[in-house]
Design an enzyme around this catalytic site. Structure first.
Site, mmCIF file in Angstrom:
data_model
loop_
_atom_site.group_PDB
_atom_site.id
_atom_site.type_symbol
_atom_site.label_atom_id
_atom_site.label_comp_id
_atom_site.label_asym_id
_atom_site.label_seq_id
_atom_site.Cartn_x
_atom_site.Cartn_y
_atom_site.Cartn_z
ATOM 1 N N HIS A 227 -8.704 1.195 -1.610
ATOM 2 C CA HIS A 227 -7.936 1.236 -2.853
ATOM 3 C C HIS A 227 -6.462 1.402 -2.497
ATOM 4 C CE1 HIS A 227 -8.531 5.445 -1.762
ATOM 5 N NE2 HIS A 227 -7.358 5.640 -2.341
ATOM 6 N N HIS B 177 -0.225 1.292 0.187
ATOM 7 C CA HIS B 177 -1.033 0.885 1.333
ATOM 8 C C HIS B 177 -2.510 1.049 1.015
ATOM 9 C CE1 HIS B 177 -0.804 5.258 1.659
ATOM 10 N NE2 HIS B 177 -1.973 5.172 2.276
#
Length: 177
Positions: free
Chosen positions: A37, A120
């Site tokens: 995620h 990220h």
């Protein structure tokens, strides 16, 4: 008490491309691709009342869909690497969505996030792995790439109590228009 965070889900096909980076770094604890995620805002352990307030605030967010592109593999932690990540390219829509998540969490009294936002996907957690080993790993994967993807919603996720980490559950999802 649930441990919560908000984030963007990674489509399964993109998750498979990210998972192709696994291996070659002895001692890395690789994240399951189902738990990939892009975190928007870590919230932490909260009681049920606060969790309901959070869900209510998030439901009011109106932001556009966005296309996210990857910007290579990187290590977080400098001389003491703690994570291997696939960084997301700078994106105004993503920064605005993250900023609104932050503002709404502060509005209900949560402490501000003190770290700069660096979007990220965490691929592996690193413990007792030297910076030179991480540099060698990254150097061997200079041509790494993963497909871009459209984020059509963001989610309120829960993690295992106390320990954090996956598996993560989507508690509520909020469409991006």
């Amino acid at each position: 008490m649930p441990r919560l965070f908000t984030g963007l889900e990674i489509p399964a096909d993109v998750g498979l491309a990210l998972a192709a980076a696994r291996g070659g770094l002895f001692g890395a604890r690789w994240i399951d691709s189902a738990d990939y995620h892009v975190t928007l805002r870590f919230i932490g352990d909260v009681d049920a009342r606060v969790a309901d307030e959070i869900a209510g605030q998030l439901a009011e967010i109106r932001r556009p869909r966005m296309v996210l592109e990857f910007d290579g593999l990187h290590g977080f932690g400098g001389a003491k690497p703690r994570a291997l990540v696939a960084r997301i390219k700078a994106n105004a829509a993503l920064n605005e969505l993250q900023g609104e998540n932050e503002r709404r969490m502060r509005r209900i009294g949560l402490a501000p996030e003190t770290r700069n936002y660096t979007p990220h996907v965490t691929l592996a957690r690193l413990r007792s792995i030297s910076a030179s080993s991480v540099a060698d790993y990254l150097g061997a994967r200079g041509a790494w790439s993963a497909p871009s993807f459209e984020a059509a919603r963001f989610a309120l996720f829960s993690a295992r109590e106390g320990a954090g980490g996956g598996p993560y559950l989507v508690e509520a999802a909020y469409p991006l228009s």
